[in-house]
Design an enzyme around this catalytic site. Structure first.
Site, PDB file in Angstrom:
ATOM      1  N   GLY A 194      -4.122   7.894  14.570  1.00 20.87           N
ATOM      2  CA  GLY A 194      -2.998   7.041  14.193  1.00 20.87           C
ATOM      3  C   GLY A 194      -2.331   6.330  15.355  1.00 20.87           C
ATOM      4  CB  CYS A 206     -12.946  -3.211 -15.717  1.00 23.75           C
ATOM      5  SG  CYS A 206     -14.159  -4.469 -15.212  1.00 23.75           S
ATOM      6  CB  CYS A 237     -17.694  -1.992 -15.901  1.00 19.22           C
ATOM      7  SG  CYS A 237     -16.240  -1.363 -14.996  1.00 19.22           S
ATOM      8  CB  CYS A 276     -13.977  -3.654 -11.046  1.00 18.26           C
ATOM      9  SG  CYS A 276     -14.050  -2.342 -12.247  1.00 18.26           S
ATOM     10  CB  CYS A 290     -17.596  -3.922 -11.417  1.00 25.73           C
ATOM     11  SG  CYS A 290     -17.223  -4.568 -13.045  1.00 25.73           S
TER      12      CYS A 290
END
Lengths: 363, 258, 277
Positions: free
Chosen positions: C29, C238, C241, C263, C269
């Site tokens: 970080g 979606c 899908c 998606c 997808c």
């Protein structure tokens, strides 16, 4: 039936093709050559070399041609190319006192050793569009043999050195002459920045941005009473000391413009007053840039001279972080990239917030 | 006396070349005690404050602080991390101009809550609850909790700064001309508030001021400074009613009588 | 592409970047300054990500490049072509086949596995930047772990809006120490950062910083106990899908404002649709 968008590859190829066509323009018009750019648009070439941090007139001309005349795009091209070049050494500091002078003026003395040499300058032209320049009428001017003044062969001492001899101006000595010079193109900028880093940043900084900052100091945003001590333009030798030889050899002659500003004098209880300095140095012929570089250099020296930073030109982080037009242009233009995922997140949030207030349906 | 001093200062000096900021200042500060440091501009009182609160590095001297766990530490030799943490928790600095001690861009509640958030408070409701309590304690109307400090009067901003400082219950508070710039009536109200807070919370404080009336109301003991040195010290009432040093006499006699 | 080194950068530069990456991995970080080079694309368009990828890519890698979750957006195509030309490395659209994934603004829906490296393109690395414009001061704040001001920002949001008003580039605490910006991924993707089996590298070219989250490191989104971090949700599934678990893009399909949700992760997808057949 919705079909997911595809074909990004082809779209890019077509875009490149259209770009090449647009670059060429009307095929009935003669294609511009690199020689033409280098010779007749020399000031554009000079700017691209300076802000691209690479002295190569032909490459700069090529970059300008490839960039269709967009100088910032050309600068990016040149910088990207520079990244691939191997570094084989560091030259000696340029001895601008030994410059073969093409132009040299000073505003602080009426006359001085070597004289005021105007050289090629727009300064005293009347800004009237010259329609004879179009359509090859330049031929006529060129056919007349100009009275060429001999380029001054004897070195001309710097005006500022005359002040220095009297002790009237602060001397400039690097804190440690033996230490290696910082390299802004190799290391990230840290604060507080060394003078070397600052000057490098300013030399390759955007002329427009620095012009505005320099101008602002003249209008009271951190005024430091500048006088143009000297501006000189001409050729200097680039000298390298190869380890195997142990002595210096000249590897090139380049053209540079140098400016020394003489600024607000400073004194204290213990030290009598002296003038202070600002410095600028660029590749090729670029007076405006070199003057604003010196103005902003002096403004940023405020900290070490005990001046309260009150204006944007005196704010080191503000100036040095935003002077690079390659970085600025890239980040500004990146807004054109798709951001629809983040926007979708914001849409969801805003719709929810509005729904909570009773305005509009829940998403 | 079995109780140990909260702060023990010895030989505190700050020089600028030949010029003297303060010279050889020493005193003890006991828990629950308020020490006034008085003098005119240039007397060195602000230099002493800055040296003790960490803003200036003294040239010499020692400053021993009794921590909550009973150990004693020399603040001037603490590493910066530790010093900054102490400054956020066990000490506080009330600045003369409240705008210097507040975040003007966030609400009053956020200002008060910041120090407890900085030491790990993570419950919004509780943070807000504490902020409301403190606003009451400093006599700021609770409904102003979400307002920006710029919308407060000078006196209210100063009280907000005090709340912001005291929320972590520091044991030592530095105050730099806490009533400077305020109207006389507002000053009186503020001094009353400070006096009751000091008593209720058992605070120790060092109050730097040029105003003797402030010290009369707040301080148990006084240091009188001039030219960087302490010229007289003692219980406030004694020093002000029966000044020994000629300079103190001058100070006391030049206070305008209503 | 003759005349250029493998992956375009010279070996010195790659070594410099790798040193920065190693330091970043050692201090999860923490933003490591590095000597960012000008690349053949503009700053702001992924030069940081490209430099990190160029420093770690090897001839046996399989590279996937996505932008907004899709392999086919123009900038993803452009970057993928760049690496194809300068390395000859195999490229793929399938997350599960990739060893190295360079991404802008999304983490793939397909769970990552050990041995994968994800390189994020970062515009502004500094989480404290909007609260404190000066770099000299923010470096100090990180060093001294002075993050109170970040929660002040969250407190203000809740006071004004009743909730935290940050929906992407949502700040996180890494390994319990440094506060970091995960790049402009939607907060929906933040949970994927926590204890990921993959190595996560972040490159900011213009700002000249590199940072990292090593595998299996804790990454916690900043919040309050009584206002815990939450992610976006959609009522719709979606339209292609049927997924109810992935991040959905809103597509306007006619000029009456009719819309379809699909998606954002095109590979995910497509795979779902293949599986359904």
């Amino acid at each position: 039936m919705y079909v997911a968008v595809k074909g990004g590859e082809r779209a890019i190829e077509e875009a490149h093709r259209l770009l090449a066509e647009a670059r060429r323009g009307d095929p009935a018009v003669a294609e511009i050559t690199l020689d033409q750019i280098e010779q007749q648009l020399a000031l554009a070439v000079d700017r691209v070399m300076t802000e691209g941090s690479l002295y190569d007139r032909e490459l700069a001309a090529l970059a300008i041609k490839q960039a269709r005349g967009d100088l910032l795009e050309a600068i990016l091209l040149l910088r990207a190319y520079r990244t691939t070049l191997p570094r084989f050494g560091v030259s000696e500091p340029l001895d601008t006192a030994a410059m073969v002078i093409r132009r040299r003026v000073s505003a602080i003395f009426k006359d001085l050793p070597g004289g005021q040499i105007l050289g090629p300058t727009f300064d005293y032209t009347h800004r009237l569009l010259d329609f004879d320049l179009g359509n090859g009428h330049e031929e006529r001017a060129a056919s007349r043999e100009p009275e060429r003044a001999e380029a001054a062969i004897e070195p001309m001492p710097r005006v500022v050195n005359l002040l220095d001899r009297e002790g009237l101006i602060e001397t400039e000595e690097p804190p440690d002459a033996e230490a290696p010079v910082d390299d802004l193109t190799r290391e990230p900028l840290r604060f507080p920045a060394s003078r070397g880093m600052r000057l490098q940043n300013l030399a390759r900084g955007d002329e427009g941005f620095l012009l505005a900052l320099g101008y602002s100091t003249q209008r009271g945003y951190g005024r430091n009473h500048p006088f143009a001590g000297e501006i000189r333009l001409g050729a200097v030798e680039v000298e390298v000391v190869p380890a195997e030889l142990g002595f210096g050899i000249a590897v090139a002659a380049i053209e540079v413009t140098e400016c020394q500003m003489v600024n607000q004098f400073k004194g204290s209880a213990s030290a009598p007053p002296q003038f202070t300095r600002g410095y600028g140095l660029v590749f090729g012929e670029a007076e405006r840039k070199v003057m604003v570089m010196a103005l902003v250099d002096r403004a940023l020296r405020g900290r070490e001279l005990g001046e309260e930073p009150q204006s944007p030109a005196q704010d080191e982080e503000f100036v040095l972080y935003h002077s690079d037009n390659v970085e600025a242009s890239g980040f500004v233009q990146h807004l054109k990239l798709p951001h629809y995922v983040d926007f979708q997140s914001e849409l969801v949030l805003v719709r929810n917030l509005r729904a909570e207030r009773g305005v509009g349906p829940r998403p | 006396m079995t109780e140990r001093a909260l702060l023990t200062v010895r030989g505190l000096s700050k020089r600028y070349g030949d010029r003297v900021g303060c010279l050889d200042v020493g005193f003890n500060l006991w828990p629950g005690e308020v020490l006034g440091v008085v003098g005119e501009s240039g007397s060195g009182k602000t230099t002493v404050l800055h040296c003790l609160s960490g803003r200036l590095e003294p040239t010499s001297g020692s400053t021993e602080f009794l921590q909550r766990d009973g150990s004693v530490v020399d603040i001037l030799r603490l590493p910066e991390v530790a010093r900054r943490r102490l400054a956020r928790t066990d000490w506080a600095l009330v600045q003369q101009n409240p705008r210097d001690g507040l975040r003007m861009g966030v609400s009053a509640g956020a200002n008060v809550g910041e120090r407890i958030m900085a030491v790990g408070a993570r419950h919004y409701g509780q943070i807000r609850g504490q902020a409301l309590d403190w606003l009451s304690q400093v006599e700021i109307p609770r409904e102003r909790i979400d307002d920006l400090p710029g919308t407060f009067s000078g006196g209210m901003q100063q009280r907000l700064q005090i709340a912001r400082c005291l929320v972590t219950r520091p044991r030592l508070v530095f105050m730099d001309e806490p009533t400077g710039g305020l109207d006389v009536s507002v000053q009186a109200r503020l001094l009353d508030l400070l006096r009751s807070l000091v008593a209720d919370l058992g605070l120790s404080a060092i109050v730097v001021t040029h105003d003797l009336a402030v010290t009369r109301l707040l301080a148990h003991r006084l240091l009188v400074m001039r030219g960087g040195e302490v010229v007289e010290s003692g219980l406030t009432d004694q020093v002000l009613d029966d000044p020994q040093h000629p300079y103190t006499q001058l100070l006391v006699s030049s206070v305008l009588q209503p | 592409m003759s005349g250029y080194n493998f992956a375009y950068l010279d070996e010195q530069t790659k070594r410099m970047i790798r040193r920065a990456i190693l330091k970043a991995v050692a201090i999860p970080g923490y933003q490591v300054p590095f000597g960012s080079r000008e690349m053949p694309l503009s700053y702001g368009w992924g030069t940081g990500g490209v430099q990190v990828t160029a420093a770690v890519i090897g001839p046996d890698d399989v590279l996937k490049v996505i932008d907004q979750g899709a392999d086919d957006t123009t900038n993803a195509v452009s970057i993928r072509r760049f690496f194809a030309r300068t390395t000859g490395v195999a490229t793929t659209r399938r997350t599960d086949e990739a060893t190295l994934i360079q991404t802008r603004h999304r983490i793939p829906e397909t769970p990552l596995r050990e041995g994968q490296i994800v390189v994020f393109q970062v515009p502004i690395p500094e989480p404290l930047r909007w609260l404190e414009p000066h770099e000299a001061e923010t470096r100090k704040m990180h060093a001294l772990e002075e993050y109170g001001i970040m929660h002040v920002r969250l407190y203000e949001d809740i006071t004004l809006h009743g909730r935290v008003a940050t929906s992407y580039d949502y700040p996180v605490r890494v390994n319990g120490r440094y506060v970091m910006r995960p790049s402009p991924i939607p907060k929906f993707d933040n949970p994927k950062l926590d204890r990921s089996p993959a190595l996560l590298l972040f490159g900011a070219g213009r700002e000249k910083r590199i940072y990292a989250v090593p595998p299996y490191t804790s990454v916690r989104s900043l919040d309050f106990e009584d206002h815990p971090f939450t992610i976006e949700a959609w009522e719709q599934a979606c339209g292609l899908c049927g997924s109810r678990e992935s991040f959905l893009d809103e597509v306007i399909v006619d000029d009456k404002g009719g819309r379809l949700f699909v998606c954002s992760d095109t590979d995910h997808c497509e795979r779902r649709r293949e599986g359904a057949r």
